[in-house]
Design a protein around this motif. Structure first.
Motif, PDB file in Angstrom:
ATOM      1  N   SER A  42      93.126  76.289  74.914  1.00 51.95           N
ATOM      2  CA  SER A  42      92.724  74.888  75.089  1.00 51.95           C
ATOM      3  C   SER A  42      91.754  74.667  76.234  1.00 51.95           C
ATOM      4  O   SER A  42      91.665  75.466  77.156  1.00 51.95           O
ATOM      5  CB  SER A  42      93.958  74.035  75.353  1.00 51.95           C
ATOM      6  OG  SER A  42      94.879  74.164  74.316  1.00 51.95           O
ATOM      7  N   VAL A 216      85.745  70.299  84.468  1.00 53.89           N
ATOM      8  CA  VAL A 216      86.371  71.583  84.148  1.00 53.89           C
ATOM      9  C   VAL A 216      87.554  71.812  85.091  1.00 53.89           C
ATOM     10  O   VAL A 216      88.697  71.666  84.696  1.00 53.89           O
ATOM     11  CB  VAL A 216      85.385  72.769  84.197  1.00 53.89           C
ATOM     12  CG1 VAL A 216      86.083  74.043  83.716  1.00 53.89           C
ATOM     13  CG2 VAL A 216      84.172  72.498  83.305  1.00 53.89           C
ATOM     14  N   MET A 221      84.943  72.323  92.334  1.00 53.29           N
ATOM     15  CA  MET A 221      84.410  73.680  92.308  1.00 53.29           C
ATOM     16  C   MET A 221      83.217  73.838  91.381  1.00 53.29           C
ATOM     17  O   MET A 221      82.370  74.697  91.627  1.00 53.29           O
ATOM     18  CB  MET A 221      85.548  74.628  91.917  1.00 53.29           C
ATOM     19  CG  MET A 221      85.283  76.082  92.134  1.00 53.29           C
ATOM     20  SD  MET A 221      84.704  76.822  90.644  1.00 53.29           S
ATOM     21  CE  MET A 221      86.245  77.153  89.809  1.00 53.29           C
ATOM     22  N   CYS A 222      83.117  73.039  90.316  1.00 52.48           N
ATOM     23  CA  CYS A 222      82.070  73.334  89.331  1.00 52.48           C
ATOM     24  C   CYS A 222      80.941  72.313  89.294  1.00 52.48           C
ATOM     25  O   CYS A 222      79.826  72.647  88.920  1.00 52.48           O
ATOM     26  CB  CYS A 222      82.669  73.525  87.947  1.00 52.48           C
ATOM     27  SG  CYS A 222      82.970  72.019  87.012  1.00 52.48           S
ATOM     28  N   GLY A 223      81.211  71.068  89.637  1.00 53.07           N
ATOM     29  CA  GLY A 223      80.135  70.078  89.643  1.00 53.07           C
ATOM     30  C   GLY A 223      79.773  69.512  88.283  1.00 53.07           C
ATOM     31  O   GLY A 223      78.785  68.792  88.158  1.00 53.07           O
ATOM     32  N   ALA A 224      80.562  69.809  87.241  1.00 56.08           N
ATOM     33  CA  ALA A 224      80.267  69.271  85.909  1.00 56.08           C
ATOM     34  C   ALA A 224      80.334  67.745  85.908  1.00 56.08           C
ATOM     35  O   ALA A 224      79.621  67.091  85.158  1.00 56.08           O
ATOM     36  CB  ALA A 224      81.269  69.819  84.889  1.00 56.08           C
TER      37      ALA A 224
ATOM     38  N   GLU B 264      79.936  76.344  87.394  1.00 53.87           N
ATOM     39  CA  GLU B 264      80.360  75.747  86.128  1.00 53.87           C
ATOM     40  C   GLU B 264      80.017  76.664  84.958  1.00 53.87           C
ATOM     41  O   GLU B 264      80.840  76.893  84.069  1.00 53.87           O
ATOM     42  CB  GLU B 264      79.697  74.375  85.916  1.00 53.87           C
ATOM     43  CG  GLU B 264      80.192  73.747  84.612  1.00 53.87           C
ATOM     44  CD  GLU B 264      79.460  72.481  84.185  1.00 53.87           C
ATOM     45  OE1 GLU B 264      78.601  72.000  84.929  1.00 53.87           O
ATOM     46  OE2 GLU B 264      79.766  71.998  83.082  1.00 53.87           O
ATOM     47  N   THR B 267      82.343  79.613  85.060  1.00 46.40           N
ATOM     48  CA  THR B 267      83.733  79.214  84.815  1.00 46.40           C
ATOM     49  C   THR B 267      83.957  78.908  83.336  1.00 46.40           C
ATOM     50  O   THR B 267      84.953  79.333  82.745  1.00 46.40           O
ATOM     51  CB  THR B 267      84.098  77.988  85.667  1.00 46.40           C
ATOM     52  OG1 THR B 267      83.995  78.344  87.042  1.00 46.40           O
ATOM     53  CG2 THR B 267      85.518  77.521  85.397  1.00 46.40           C
ATOM     54  N   ARG B 268      83.024  78.182  82.745  1.00 43.81           N
ATOM     55  CA  ARG B 268      83.153  77.892  81.312  1.00 43.81           C
ATOM     56  C   ARG B 268      83.181  79.184  80.504  1.00 43.81           C
ATOM     57  O   ARG B 268      83.971  79.335  79.577  1.00 43.81           O
ATOM     58  CB  ARG B 268      81.983  77.035  80.830  1.00 43.81           C
ATOM     59  CG  ARG B 268      82.089  75.578  81.231  1.00 43.81           C
ATOM     60  CD  ARG B 268      80.914  74.771  80.697  1.00 43.81           C
ATOM     61  NE  ARG B 268      81.100  73.367  80.999  1.00 43.81           N
ATOM     62  CZ  ARG B 268      81.818  72.519  80.234  1.00 43.81           C
ATOM     63  NH1 ARG B 268      82.330  72.932  79.109  1.00 43.81           N
ATOM     64  NH2 ARG B 268      81.971  71.269  80.606  1.00 43.81           N
ATOM     65  N   MET B 272      87.316  80.048  81.046  1.00 44.23           N
ATOM     66  CA  MET B 272      87.697  79.283  79.861  1.00 44.23           C
ATOM     67  C   MET B 272      87.311  80.002  78.560  1.00 44.23           C
ATOM     68  O   MET B 272      87.545  79.497  77.483  1.00 44.23           O
ATOM     69  CB  MET B 272      87.055  77.891  79.901  1.00 44.23           C
ATOM     70  CG  MET B 272      87.333  77.075  81.159  1.00 44.23           C
ATOM     71  SD  MET B 272      89.076  76.968  81.631  1.00 44.23           S
ATOM     72  CE  MET B 272      89.785  76.091  80.240  1.00 44.23           C
TER      73      MET B 272
END
Lengths: 280, 470
Positions: A42, A216, A221-224, B264, B267-268, B272
């Motif tokens: 998921s 995310v 941490m990711c900035g999305a 990101e 990480t994606r 993930m």
């Protein structure tokens, strides 16, 4: 594992889930969110908290079946469990006694506005809640909002309940009554929040919105989840999710929501396909 | 004299190459690039080691692995024991054998390297660690419990190395990890093709069998705090939260759709498993033309990932020249072999978008090299009027990461420097708060896995001393 201890269907495709997460429930405050993950495959889904019970150790979330992951979550039943349930995340609402405040919840946005309204009322405010839905049968949490507010105004697009129109029409009605509104919280679809802040900007009423962009990790941490606030880039997950609505660039935020539209459609189609091949 | 003859002979044996997937094949899959030594090659390579009485290689290793000792075991064919020897000093040898910059560390000190090629210490470490992993036999006798409890914040390289050494010293260790899986950058950052996630998890399972408790989904600063941990019965706390705050370039267009931070993007893909979408539900998207801004290891990882996700042209955009690129030589070579295009002395000034808010092109300026700057590297100087556009669909910003503020801002009394990094005693790694230690990227700023592990070990020694004095 984080078990669903209670499930209630609020409207077609909208489910309320009480999830067992005592450590999160012990710390969460109004305005904060959690990130859930159903299983190994998921996504991490951010959900603003609708309610919490520190004694029972539960967090209440409300989910609408609009895509692949939300369809899976709304399909969960009592006894099912999330593999991961992280929180509390984000900064809590600034609760104080402002005087008279308006809490606007549109559609699913009624869920996250609920704990904020209740906390504002507990802090001594006169809380007028404006609830919006497309029609009466899609209006959720009416009783809970009545308990959390001093007054409730309802607006439905088709006029099947309350004022016919949008939440801005409900707000106009409140203001027409001569209330000295000190602050407004508005949570709902981006387009609704944009309409509210466009309306209140000229009136000079402080308006807080809760942003729900793509995320995310939810820890900065990711900035999305970056959005533009007063021409400065902010991360909604750690700087928000609440911001001064008059400073938010909603056009950018709405464009960013469409980043994975193709992929979302692909995933949803696949889910429906599997269902047809399976138990239907 | 006999020894000299011996070493002259050994210098003449060339260092053994490690087989890799062919560039054109591997550029389109996520399988591991390097395939590892066979047993025969490992023994041959191990036999090159001079077994120096005063080994210089060990001084080049941040965690002081017993290098000649483990190599001797490999040369004798006792691979299991070689793995055990590695584990004495290194909690994650299969990781280090893959991602350490050995050419700047142990191998740079090897005597054989003076006249010829150094022993391939990294490749041998990988071989021995993998062998130990396959047999599943790990030699660990639980020490007598000290009765002390230590909380570690962050299950990345610093935290895991610290946990391993504290467990060996008999302390009860609980690691609190914010993400849903332990490993930190080893899981979310470094790609599968360079460091298989199964290997990371096996190493972590090993730590668990040593008694280390790992709790995931714990965002310290939110669900609990450093002060609360100390109040709730932990005798010491180690903060190893890493460099989890992506920097952007602050140029126009960075919020367009199609622009990612490297964090990101990776990480994606890694954490993930976006490369398995839609089997895994998290999407990651690359267009035909991808620009990666930056030239460090994270930039190379991003570029090579973009290629594997199906991009046709992947550019590294960097304002200095090749000599200044901070990535490991091996990573640069691998990237280039796979077809990554380097656009050097080039710096992006704006990202242009279309009316729907998507990346359309990248506007860049050409640069030339001037006099050395404060870093000792020749300063890049923009050439006036040299703007040009490159059509682009995806931009990955890989110019570095800063300290994530969630823990530091929720810990009153913790001294930080002006960049937001934690200030720690260089010897013990204790912070301004008694009993609270810190190490790795949160102290030094973004660096390497092995330096973070070295800091974790150092902190473990500092914590052990502190607890003994309590």
């Amino acid at each position: 594992m984080y078990h669903v201890v209670k499930k209630r269907l609020l409207a077609t495709g909208i489910a309320l889930l009480d999830v067992n997460a005592p450590a999160v429930a012990a710390k969460v405050e109004p305005g904060q969110f959690v990130i859930v993950r159903v299983d190994e495959q998921s996504e991490r889904i951010p959900l603003t908290v609708m309610d919490f019970d520190r004694e029972k150790g539960t967090i209440t979330i409300v989910v609408q079946d609009v895509g692949y992951s939300s369809a899976i979550i709304t399909g969960m039943n009592e006894g099912d469990a999330f593999q991961d349930f992280v929180g509390p995340l984000g900064v809590e609402s600034e609760i104080e006694n402002y005087g008279t405040v308006v809490c606007i919840g549109g559609g699913l946005g009624i869920a996250p506005i609920h704990p904020i309204a209740r906390a504002l009322k507990d802090a001594g405010n006169h809380v007028i809640s404006v609830l919006g839905a497309r029609s009466a049968d899609l209006l959720i949490l009416e009783d809970e909002m009545a308990a959390a507010s001093s007054e409730v105004v309802i607006a439905t697009n088709d006029g099947s309940k309350g004022v016919k129109g949008f939440v801005t029409d409900g707000l106009a009605e409140v203001l027409a009554q001569g209330h000295q509104v000190k602050a407004i919280w508005a949570i709902g679809p981006m387009i609704m929040m944009k309409a509210v802040v466009d309306y209140t900007r000229s009136l000079g009423i402080k308006t807080i919105v809760s942003m729900n962009p793509i995320m995310v990790d939810g820890t900065g941490m990711c900035g999305a989840c970056r959005i533009s606030v007063g021409n400065e880039t902010k991360f909604a997950c750690v700087d928000g999710p609440e911001f001064d609505g008059h400073l938010v660039d909603f056009d950018l935020a709405m464009k960013r929501l469409a980043f994975y539209k193709d992929e979302e459609n692909r995933a949803k189609a696949r889910l429906e396909c599997n269902h047809e091949g399976g138990h239907h | 004299m006999a020894e000299n003859v011996e070493s002259t002979k050994k210098v003449k044996i060339p260092r053994h190459e490690m087989p890799c997937q062919e560039p054109e094949v591997r550029a389109r899959n996520f399988e591991e690039v390097a395939l590892g030594y066979t047993e025969e090659t490992a023994v041959e390579e191990a036999k090159r080691c001079l077994q120096c009485k005063k080994p210089k290689c060990v001084s080049g290793c941040p965690v002081e692995v017993l290098i000649p000792e483990f190599i001797k075991k490999v040369a004798e064919g006792d691979f299991q024991e070689a793995g055990n020897v590695l584990k004495i000093k290194n909690s994650l040898p299969a990781v280090c054998g893959r991602v350490c910059p050995q050419e700047n560390q142990c191998e740079s000190k090897c005597i054989l390297g003076i006249k010829g090629e150094s022993v391939a210490i990294g490749r041998l470490e990988r071989f021995a660690a993998d062998f130990g992993m396959k047999t599943g036999k790990s030699q660990f006798e639980k020490p007598a419990p000290s009765g002390k409890r230590v909380a570690i914040i962050g299950a990345g390289p610093a935290g895991l190395a610290c946990a391993g050494d504290l467990a060996k010293a008999g302390h009860a260790v609980t690691v609190l990890e914010a993400l849903h899986v332990a490993g930190g950058v080893l899981m979310y950052g470094i790609p599968q093709f360079r460091l298989p996630k199964e290997i990371v998890q096996t190493e972590i399972e090993n730590l668990k069998t040593m008694g280390v408790e790992i709790l995931t989904n714990q965002v310290v600063g939110k669900i609990t705090s450093v002060d609360e941990l100390m109040e709730n019965g932990y005798d010491a706390v180690f903060i190893g939260t890493g460099a989890g705050l992506p920097y952007f370039m602050d140029i126009p267009g960075e919020n367009l759709n199609g622009v990612y931070s490297a964090n990101e993007f990776l990480t994606r893909t890694n954490l993930m498993k976006g490369y398995k979408f839609p089997d895994y539900a998290t999407p990651v998207k690359v267009g035909k033309n991808v620009a990666v801004l930056g030239a460090g290891n994270v930039a190379m990882d991003s570029a090579r990932t973009a290629l594997r996700l199906g991009a046709e042209n992947v550019y590294i955009i960097y304002r200095r020249s090749r000599d200044e690129m901070p990535a490991r030589k091996e990573e640069l070579e691998h990237a280039e072999e796979e077809g990554i295009q380097f656009r050097l002395l080039t710096n992006p000034v704006a990202i242009e978008g279309d009316e729907r808010g998507w990346v359309k092109s990248l506007t860049c300026l050409r640069y030339e090299l001037g006099e050395p700057d404060a870093s000792g590297r020749r300063a890049p100087i923009a050439i006036k009027g040299s703007e040009f556009d490159i059509p682009m669909d995806t931009v990955v910003v890989a110019i570095g990461q800063g300290p994530n503020p969630l823990v530091t801002t929720s810990t009153p009394g913790l001294e930080l420097n002006k960049r937001g990094n934690i200030v720690a005693d260089p010897e013990t790694l204790m912070t301004s708060k008694p009993g609270v230690f810190a190490g790795g990227d949160i102290v030094t700023g973004a660096a390497t896995v092995i330096l973070a592990m070295g800091a974790g070990k150092k902190a473990a020694a500092g914590i052990d001393q502190y607890l003994k004095g309590k």
